[in-house]
Write an enzyme that holds these catalytic residues in place. Structure first.
Site, PDB file in Angstrom:
ATOM      1  N   ASN A 253      44.141  82.577  -7.775  1.00  0.00           N
ATOM      2  CA  ASN A 253      44.085  81.550  -8.828  1.00  0.00           C
ATOM      3  C   ASN A 253      44.070  82.282 -10.154  1.00  0.00           C
ATOM      4  O   ASN A 253      43.378  83.286 -10.284  1.00  0.00           O
ATOM      5  CB  ASN A 253      42.780  80.748  -8.764  1.00  0.00           C
ATOM      6  CG  ASN A 253      42.701  79.861  -7.563  1.00  0.00           C
ATOM      7  OD1 ASN A 253      43.630  79.807  -6.773  1.00  0.00           O
ATOM      8  ND2 ASN A 253      41.587  79.186  -7.411  1.00  0.00           N
ATOM      9  N   GLY A 254      44.777  81.748 -11.144  1.00  0.00           N
ATOM     10  CA  GLY A 254      44.764  82.374 -12.469  1.00  0.00           C
ATOM     11  C   GLY A 254      46.149  82.880 -12.826  1.00  0.00           C
ATOM     12  O   GLY A 254      47.149  82.495 -12.219  1.00  0.00           O
TER      13      GLY A 254
ATOM     14  N   GLU B 100      40.885  57.870 -25.608  1.00  0.00           N
ATOM     15  CA  GLU B 100      40.585  58.072 -24.195  1.00  0.00           C
ATOM     16  C   GLU B 100      41.290  57.021 -23.318  1.00  0.00           C
ATOM     17  O   GLU B 100      41.860  57.356 -22.280  1.00  0.00           O
ATOM     18  CB  GLU B 100      39.061  58.036 -23.989  1.00  0.00           C
ATOM     19  CG  GLU B 100      38.591  58.089 -22.544  1.00  0.00           C
ATOM     20  CD  GLU B 100      38.997  59.336 -21.780  1.00  0.00           C
ATOM     21  OE1 GLU B 100      39.593  60.243 -22.388  1.00  0.00           O
ATOM     22  OE2 GLU B 100      38.741  59.388 -20.573  1.00  0.00           O
TER      23      GLU B 100
ATOM     24  N   GLU C  85      47.872  59.334 -17.938  1.00  0.00           N
ATOM     25  CA  GLU C  85      47.588  60.212 -16.809  1.00  0.00           C
ATOM     26  C   GLU C  85      47.868  59.559 -15.467  1.00  0.00           C
ATOM     27  O   GLU C  85      48.512  60.156 -14.615  1.00  0.00           O
ATOM     28  CB  GLU C  85      46.105  60.619 -16.816  1.00  0.00           C
ATOM     29  CG  GLU C  85      45.746  61.698 -17.781  1.00  0.00           C
ATOM     30  CD  GLU C  85      44.297  62.118 -17.621  1.00  0.00           C
ATOM     31  OE1 GLU C  85      43.409  61.284 -17.866  1.00  0.00           O
ATOM     32  OE2 GLU C  85      44.055  63.267 -17.245  1.00  0.00           O
TER      33      GLU C  85
ATOM     34  N   HIS D  24      51.096  52.799 -41.518  1.00  0.00           N
ATOM     35  CA  HIS D  24      51.604  53.973 -42.245  1.00  0.00           C
ATOM     36  C   HIS D  24      52.718  54.659 -41.463  1.00  0.00           C
ATOM     37  O   HIS D  24      52.981  55.846 -41.691  1.00  0.00           O
ATOM     38  CB  HIS D  24      50.454  54.928 -42.559  1.00  0.00           C
ATOM     39  CG  HIS D  24      49.449  54.319 -43.487  1.00  0.00           C
ATOM     40  ND1 HIS D  24      49.676  54.140 -44.831  1.00  0.00           N
ATOM     41  CD2 HIS D  24      48.227  53.766 -43.244  1.00  0.00           C
ATOM     42  CE1 HIS D  24      48.634  53.545 -45.397  1.00  0.00           C
ATOM     43  NE2 HIS D  24      47.747  53.294 -44.437  1.00  0.00           N
TER      44      HIS D  24
ATOM     45  N   TRP E  36      49.303  75.557  -7.811  1.00  0.00           N
ATOM     46  CA  TRP E  36      49.810  74.762  -8.940  1.00  0.00           C
ATOM     47  C   TRP E  36      50.684  75.726  -9.726  1.00  0.00           C
ATOM     48  O   TRP E  36      50.183  76.689 -10.333  1.00  0.00           O
ATOM     49  CB  TRP E  36      48.627  74.264  -9.768  1.00  0.00           C
ATOM     50  CG  TRP E  36      48.963  73.256 -10.817  1.00  0.00           C
ATOM     51  CD1 TRP E  36      49.093  71.906 -10.648  1.00  0.00           C
ATOM     52  CD2 TRP E  36      49.191  73.499 -12.204  1.00  0.00           C
ATOM     53  NE1 TRP E  36      49.385  71.302 -11.841  1.00  0.00           N
ATOM     54  CE2 TRP E  36      49.455  72.247 -12.823  1.00  0.00           C
ATOM     55  CE3 TRP E  36      49.205  74.641 -13.007  1.00  0.00           C
ATOM     56  CZ2 TRP E  36      49.718  72.119 -14.184  1.00  0.00           C
ATOM     57  CZ3 TRP E  36      49.478  74.511 -14.357  1.00  0.00           C
ATOM     58  CH2 TRP E  36      49.731  73.260 -14.934  1.00  0.00           C
TER      59      TRP E  36
ATOM     60  N   ARG F 211      42.218  69.176  -7.295  1.00  0.00           N
ATOM     61  CA  ARG F 211      42.442  70.128  -8.393  1.00  0.00           C
ATOM     62  C   ARG F 211      43.899  70.087  -8.871  1.00  0.00           C
ATOM     63  O   ARG F 211      44.203  70.613  -9.929  1.00  0.00           O
ATOM     64  CB  ARG F 211      42.088  71.548  -7.935  1.00  0.00           C
ATOM     65  CG  ARG F 211      40.616  71.719  -7.631  1.00  0.00           C
ATOM     66  CD  ARG F 211      40.352  73.040  -6.968  1.00  0.00           C
ATOM     67  NE  ARG F 211      40.523  74.174  -7.841  1.00  0.00           N
ATOM     68  CZ  ARG F 211      39.597  74.697  -8.617  1.00  0.00           C
ATOM     69  NH1 ARG F 211      38.409  74.156  -8.648  1.00  0.00           N
ATOM     70  NH2 ARG F 211      39.833  75.750  -9.361  1.00  0.00           N
TER      71      ARG F 211
ATOM     72  N   LYS G 229      42.890  69.151 -12.006  1.00  0.00           N
ATOM     73  CA  LYS G 229      41.540  68.727 -12.388  1.00  0.00           C
ATOM     74  C   LYS G 229      40.914  69.720 -13.355  1.00  0.00           C
ATOM     75  O   LYS G 229      40.309  69.340 -14.352  1.00  0.00           O
ATOM     76  CB  LYS G 229      40.670  68.581 -11.135  1.00  0.00           C
ATOM     77  CG  LYS G 229      39.232  68.166 -11.421  1.00  0.00           C
ATOM     78  CD  LYS G 229      39.177  66.769 -11.990  1.00  0.00           C
ATOM     79  CE  LYS G 229      37.769  66.302 -12.326  1.00  0.00           C
ATOM     80  NZ  LYS G 229      37.809  65.148 -13.234  1.00  0.00           N
TER      81      LYS G 229
ATOM     82  N   CYS H 260      45.042  75.794  -8.934  1.00  0.00           N
ATOM     83  CA  CYS H 260      45.060  76.322  -7.568  1.00  0.00           C
ATOM     84  C   CYS H 260      43.668  76.278  -6.924  1.00  0.00           C
ATOM     85  O   CYS H 260      42.662  76.286  -7.616  1.00  0.00           O
ATOM     86  CB  CYS H 260      45.531  77.761  -7.577  1.00  0.00           C
ATOM     87  SG  CYS H 260      47.047  78.013  -8.485  1.00  0.00           S
TER      88      CYS H 260
ATOM     89  N   LYS I  71      44.065  57.865 -20.389  1.00  0.00           N
ATOM     90  CA  LYS I  71      43.918  57.415 -18.994  1.00  0.00           C
ATOM     91  C   LYS I  71      45.206  56.748 -18.518  1.00  0.00           C
ATOM     92  O   LYS I  71      45.661  56.978 -17.404  1.00  0.00           O
ATOM     93  CB  LYS I  71      42.767  56.413 -18.837  1.00  0.00           C
ATOM     94  CG  LYS I  71      41.365  56.937 -18.968  1.00  0.00           C
ATOM     95  CD  LYS I  71      40.813  57.580 -17.716  1.00  0.00           C
ATOM     96  CE  LYS I  71      41.035  59.056 -17.672  1.00  0.00           C
ATOM     97  NZ  LYS I  71      40.363  59.928 -18.580  1.00  0.00           N
TER      98      LYS I  71
HETATM   99  C1  AGP Z   1      40.933  63.832 -18.353  1.00  0.00           C
HETATM  100  O1  AGP Z   1      41.145  62.722 -17.565  1.00  0.00           O
HETATM  101  C2  AGP Z   1      41.600  65.044 -17.986  1.00  0.00           C
HETATM  102  N1  AGP Z   1      42.019  65.182 -16.704  1.00  0.00           N
HETATM  103  C3  AGP Z   1      41.530  66.219 -18.913  1.00  0.00           C
HETATM  104  O2  AGP Z   1      41.932  65.805 -20.175  1.00  0.00           O
HETATM  105  C4  AGP Z   1      40.167  66.938 -19.002  1.00  0.00           C
HETATM  106  O3  AGP Z   1      39.241  66.117 -19.645  1.00  0.00           O
HETATM  107  C5  AGP Z   1      40.357  68.273 -19.741  1.00  0.00           C
HETATM  108  O4  AGP Z   1      41.269  69.062 -19.043  1.00  0.00           O
HETATM  109  C6  AGP Z   1      39.059  69.014 -19.942  1.00  0.00           C
HETATM  110  O5  AGP Z   1      38.479  69.374 -18.725  1.00  0.00           O
HETATM  111  P1  AGP Z   1      36.994  69.865 -18.645  1.00  0.00           P
HETATM  112  O6  AGP Z   1      36.134  68.735 -19.095  1.00  0.00           O
HETATM  113  O7  AGP Z   1      36.783  70.215 -17.205  1.00  0.00           O
HETATM  114  O8  AGP Z   1      36.868  71.047 -19.565  1.00  0.00           O
END
Ligand code: AGP
Length: 613
Positions: free
Chosen positions: A101-102, A485, A492, A508, A75, A27, A608, A2, A489
């Site tokens: 937020n939270g 990673e 995501e 395996h 969110w 976000r 985010k 949020c 990506k």
């Molecule tokens: C990566 O592309 C992400 N959106 C996510 O995995 C992110 O790296 C993770 O939520 C950690 O966030 P931070 O680095 O702000 O702690």
């Protein structure tokens, strides 16, 4: 997650709030709303969906008049995305409006208690509990500030709150606990926001609210209080980002812009830390004597930052010879880790606000470990909580899918590993010199992976492979960490199912899933393991896989014999190679996502910064 924006000034509030909310879209959100104090009454406009829906509904804010207000992008956590669950929420009395937020952890109990007092609820959200709790105490005391204090003393969980009261047309109260909130100083106007980009157009002078702090403000005055209700003086901090840094600047997406910003971000992160051929980590206290007594290093983080930790394990163990373990922050606390003052806990986070990571950091401190954070956002909760912090100077990262933050976190890991190894004398002079030179040259080498020719090659393979349903990323040693990673990506931003495995592990079990046309992205940049990776490529090809291989330019000819497609990167100091192999994978995900028609900067269901557990 949020986003909050609040404004008190002389201009019309609604257009300013909507514009601020647009800067928080990154976000992640599923609905948006504003509440404007129209002198006599609180006017609310809110809608499920993109911010544009709310803009259309309010004629870009022009249909809602008033010079003070609060806005929110939600969110969903409690209750599905819907108009009614969107923020702001009004108290049953209609006197109090809240954005939040939270997560309020004791909302069910409080809701039952308030319902027993005859108070009615309209939404499924935990936030409406806060609105009704403040409303309840306001009815009882007739004092807005007292009502907020009493309500806050009863809620458990995490919150950044922006609150309006119908009877006080010029006041906003905001409170923060475990969710970011900043106050922005304007001229004849003041702001609150979850993050700097929301108000950067109007002010670069801010104060960061600390845990439990409250701010009460109007257009011309501001007062801060600590959790006990005592007044506090806040330090005013100048934001050094330029407005452009939080804009797309000619790129189609923030993700693409941030991929291309990596050479600069690497330069900004590395060059101030190398002075006269020595790695200098200002303000970092890791003496040889201390490091010699460290029995184990833990690296704790979430998502991509966790994958940096996986890489860091290879790098730190190799150079410092200290046992090192990477742990996902969400698992760390509940695994009852064997930790005390003989452990160094390194926390990695772009936002510095990730709830699981922050909780893990607090747990590590409670257990007595020394903590060091690698963070991008200055003044964030993790930066403030850790014993020591090294900042990645990546600048604002807006795209949900991290790119330049990952690269700079990795650069800090290299700097830190070499620094510690130097202290411990586990790295000889010649190797140290090679690292320093390699790190100095890294930004320039990253530029070579972003030339038109290299990018076109990635575009070509993205258009060839985007229709696949499954992908496997395989590689050995540090390549296997980069695979994690690369695979994340692709999931995501392109919503393509993908898995990452150390190449030797495939047979395996997972190899059973390889069939005609399965996409396998194979990383082969670790020279001593090249032949073994080629053998793994042969295994998947024998089962019908389409293989895209990422390797060094001078090994391409050999790799070509096995792979269907080849992407190449320049040869640099082997230990630094992951910083380059990552880039074609970022670009590949980006272009596959474009081919699949995905909304790259606002991927579905993602936020985010994940400020709830
Ligand atoms: C990566 O592309 C992400 N959106 C996510 O995995 C992110 O790296 C993770 O939520 C950690 O966030 P931070 O680095 O702000 O702690």
């Amino acid at each position: 997650m949020c986003g909050i924006v609040g404004y008190a000034g002389k201009r019309q509030a609604a257009p300013i709030l909507l514009e601020g909310l647009s800067k928080l879209e990154y976000r992640g959100y599923d609905s948006a709303g504003i509440c404007i104090h129209g002198e006599k009454s609180l006017q609310i406009a809110k809608a499920k969906g993109r911010l544009q829906v709310l803009c259309d509904q309010t004629e870009n804010g022009n249909a809602v008049k008033g010079i003070i207000g609060i806005g929110h992008t939600r969110w969903a956590t409690h209750g599905a995305p819907s108009d009614v669950n969107s923020h702001p929420h009004l108290s049953d009395s209609g006197k109090i409006a809240v954005v939040h937020n939270g997560i309020i952890e004791n909302e069910a109990k409080l809701r039952t208690q308030l319902i027993a007092k005859g108070i009615q609820f309209r939404s499924e959200t935990d936030t409406e509990v806060v609105a009704n709790l403040v409303g309840y105490y306001y009815e009882k005391t007739g004092n807005f500030v007292t009502a907020v204090r009493k309500a806050v003393s009863r809620i458990e969980g995490s919150y950044a709150l922006g609150i309006l009261c119908e009877d006080l047309p010029d006041t906003i109260i905001a409170v923060k606990k475990d969710s970011p909130l900043i106050f922005g100083y304007g001229e004849g106007e003041n702001f609150i926001a979850s993050d700097v980009p929301a108000i950067l157009k109007h002010t670069q002078l801010v104060s960061y609210l600390e845990e439990g702090e409250m701010v009460i403000f109007n257009a011309s005055s501001v007062r801060f209080f600590d959790g006990n209700g005592d007044p506090v003086e806040k330090k005013r901090e100048q934001i050094t980002w330029e407005l452009d840094a939080a804009e797309r600047g000619g790129y189609d997406h923030f993700m693409l812009k941030e991929i291309f910003e990596q050479p600069k971000a690497l330069r900004d992160t590395i060059s101030p830390r190398i002075q006269k051929g020595e790695i200098v980590l200002d303000g970092i206290d890791l003496s040889a004597q201390y490091l010699q007594d460290v029995r184990k290093i833990y690296l704790v983080a979430c998502g991509s930052a966790y994958y940096v930790s996986v890489l860091a394990k290879y790098i730190i163990e190799k150079t410092c010879r200290i046992p090192t373990e990477a742990v996902m922050a969400s698992e760390f606390r509940y695994a009852e880790p064997v930790i005390d003052e003989r452990n160094l806990v390194i926390i990695i986070s772009q936002s510095g606000e990730t709830a699981d990571t922050l909780a893990a950091l607090r747990e590590a401190k409670r257990l007595g470990a020394k903590t060091l954070a690698i963070v991008n956002v200055v003044g964030s909760a993790i930066a403030k909580t850790a014993d020591q912090t090294i900042y990645t100077w990546a600048g604002p990262e807006i795209a949900v899918a991290t790119t330049k933050a990952f690269s700079t976190q990795l650069a800090v890991v290299y700097l830190l590993a070499a620094y510690m190894a130097r202290q411990l004398k586990t790295m000889d002079e010649e190797t140290y010199r090679a690292w320093v030179t390699g790190l100095e040259q890294l930004p320039g080498e990253a530029e070579k992976v972003l030339t038109a020719e290299k990018v076109e090659a990635v575009q070509y393979y993205a258009s060839r492979y985007y229709g696949h349903h499954d992908a496997f990323y395989i590689g050995r040693n540090v390549d296997s960490a980069i695979c994690l990673e690369g695979s994340l990506k692709l999931k995501e931003v392109a919503y393509l199912h993908s898995e990452a495995y150390p190449a030797g592990e495939l047979k395996h079990g997972p190899i059973s899933l390889i069939e005609n046309g399965t996409l396998v992205v194979a990383l082969a940049t670790v020279e001593p393991l090249f032949d073994k990776t080629m053998a793994n490529i042969r295994e998947v090809k024998a089962r019908g896989a389409d293989v895209l291989c990422v390797t060094l330019e001078d090994m391409a000819q050999e790799a070509q014999k096995q792979g269907d497609g080849i992407l190449t990167i320049p040869r640099i100091l082997p230990v630094l190679q992951p910083s380059l192999s990552l880039i074609p994978l970022q670009l590949f995900s980006y272009y596959v996502a474009l081919n699949r028609g995905c909304d790259v900067d606002k991927p579905r269901n993602l936020a985010k910064s994940v400020t709830v557990e």
